[in-house]
Design an enzyme around this catalytic site. Structure first.
Site, PDB file in Angstrom:
ATOM      1  CG  ASP A 140       3.075   4.077  -5.424  1.00  0.00           C
ATOM      2  OD1 ASP A 140       2.827   4.893  -4.528  1.00  0.00           O
ATOM      3  OD2 ASP A 140       2.289   3.186  -5.764  1.00  0.00           O
ATOM      4  CG  HIS A 180      -2.792   1.767  -9.584  1.00  0.00           C
ATOM      5  ND1 HIS A 180      -4.065   1.532  -9.130  1.00  0.00           N
ATOM      6  CD2 HIS A 180      -2.189   2.519  -8.620  1.00  0.00           C
ATOM      7  CE1 HIS A 180      -4.231   2.121  -7.952  1.00  0.00           C
ATOM      8  NE2 HIS A 180      -3.122   2.716  -7.620  1.00  0.00           N
ATOM      9  CG  HIS A 234      -2.017   0.977   1.223  1.00  0.00           C
ATOM     10  ND1 HIS A 234      -2.293   1.803   0.154  1.00  0.00           N
ATOM     11  CD2 HIS A 234      -2.912   1.323   2.197  1.00  0.00           C
ATOM     12  CE1 HIS A 234      -3.306   2.589   0.462  1.00  0.00           C
ATOM     13  NE2 HIS A 234      -3.691   2.321   1.694  1.00  0.00           N
TER      14      HIS A 234
END
Length: 430
Positions: free
Chosen positions: A365, A308, A267
């Site tokens: 990210d 993703h 996460h």
């Protein structure tokens, strides 16, 4: 609730249930299974809640197929270009963008709640100096309920609102304090003459012996990252905040639980994993080999920060942050071998047919990790940065939940796979 129903029938027993179809303002409809067990004796089985809507929410909408992300109906692209994190926090909390007077009052209130209780310093000193910042942040946020125990009446809307303000205001202060404690620096107090993100960077990096020369691009990049990370619908940490909130727990405990969920590498720890992957690759010359290795399913090597779970086409946040990432690297003129690896890897993946066909593009990210690295934010603090931003979303969902008359204590069911009933045998006869 629409007038449409879906009927589920068990051919063996002929038991059936007419299940209402629930539709929102956007997105796919859902089947209300609330009376399924009562009428048929069945539950549903959905590991990871991949096909289950647990709540109604008006905070954030995602269309993963089209790469759409809306905060309260506003496209993330518009907010990223024209808004600020603090304005977005107001939007998420209140449902509408503020006018000038409303924003001024909100900013003033946030600014004057940034101080943390002096006793929290002693609390931090109870940790080992090299404790992970997320451990210190999680515990410190939970401890706020002990400092504000006299304003924890969850039936009082004003006390709920005040708790949300405190969390957004104090999260950067506590986050910076955990970092400075870990490196042995004195904790810096927040400067009220600075805006939210700049104030945080000063608390992080300013030393008494000299002023901090802060790049405007650095502050803008961090503000943008905070906007992009502010909320993301019913993700694991937000769902955790809601689940704990459904018990009537205080907001500080709920957000501390969200921080704990965010800590997981699948996460909020994903951008930290990106930097570890870059370190494993080591040199820009090794990128080609790494890409080929990633294609081999038997190698056990994965490219972190690509693709993703929700976005099946592209991550709209990555499209926005990619441009800022390159601006930061150009403005700061950073010389770092890992950043060279990152840029080489980005180009290789964008051109390689294997990744293009599978739509495994660099995600938010990937770029956020690079920006944090360029801003000299330690890798172990990446998830803490995420938590600062996501607090805005967490408190928005927590407030929404308390205003929802349909809220019930969360209680998922299970498929039991253990032993069937058996008799106890005395220890001497086993």
């Amino acid at each position: 609730m629409s007038d449409k129903t879906v009927t589920l029938t068990d051919p063996a027993t002929q038991l059936s249930a007419a299940l209402p179809v629930v539709a929102g303002s956007l997105g796919d409809p859902a089947i209300d299974i609330g009376k399924l067990n009562k009428e048929t004796g069945y539950f549903t089985f959905d590991p990871g809640f991949m096909a289950t809507a647990a709540t109604r929410s008006s905070v954030t909408f995602i269309d993963g197929e089209k790469g759409v992300l809306l905060y309260r109906g506003y496209p993330i692209e518009q907010l990223a270009k024209q808004s600020s994190f603090l304005e977005v926090a107001y939007l998420l909390m209140n449902g509408e963008l503020p006018d000038a007077t409303q924003f001024s009052a909100f900013e003033h209130e946030i600014t004057h709640h940034t101080m943390m209780h002096e006793a929290l310093k002693n609390f931090l000193h109870g940790f080992h100096y090299d404790a992970h910042p997320m451990a210190m942040l999680c515990a410190s946020i939970a401890s706020l309920s002990a400092f504000y125990h006299d304003t924890l009446d969850m039936n009082d809307p004003e006390q709920r609102r005040l708790a949300a303000i405190r969390l957004i205001a104090k999260m950067p202060t506590i986050a910076a304090a955990t970092y400075r404690y870990s490196i042995g620096w004195p904790i810096r107090y927040p400067r009220n003459n600075l805006e939210y993100v700049t104030r945080f960077l000063h608390m992080m990096f300013e030393v008494p012996s000299e002023p901090l020369n802060l790049s405007p691009v650095a502050a803008k990049a961090l503000d943008l990252l905070f906007i992009l990370h502010a909320d993301h619908e019913q993700n694991a940490s937000t769902s955790t905040v809601r689940l704990v909130g459904s018990t009537g727990a205080n907001p500080y405990a709920c957000v501390a639980a969200g921080i704990a969920a965010l800590w997981g590498p699948a996460h909020g720890g994903a951008n930290e994993a990106v930097l570890k992957m870059l370190a494993e690759i080591g040199d820009a010359k090794n990128v080609g080999k790494a890409v080929e290795k990633a294609k081999d399913k038997n190698s056990g090597f994965r490219l972190m920060g690509f693709g993703h779970r929700v976005y099946k086409n592209f991550d709209p946040r990555a499209t926005i942050i990619r441009e800022m990432c390159h601006k930061v690297l150009a403005d700061l003129n950073v010389s770092d071998p890992l950043l060279d690896v990152a840029m080489e890897l980005e180009q290789a993946a964008l051109k390689d047919s294997y990744f293009v066909e599978r739509k495994l593009y660099p995600n938010v990210d990937f770029y956020s990790g690079i920006i944090y690295k360029a801003l000299k934010i330690p890798t172990e603090l990446f998830t803490v940065m995420f938590a600062i931003a996501r607090t805005a979303g967490w408190v928005a969902h927590w407030l929404e939940q308390h205003n929802d008359p349909e809220t019930k204590i969360g209680r998922p069911r299970q498929i039991y796979t253990g032993a069937t009933p058996r008799d106890y045998v005395a220890i001497g006869k086993r």
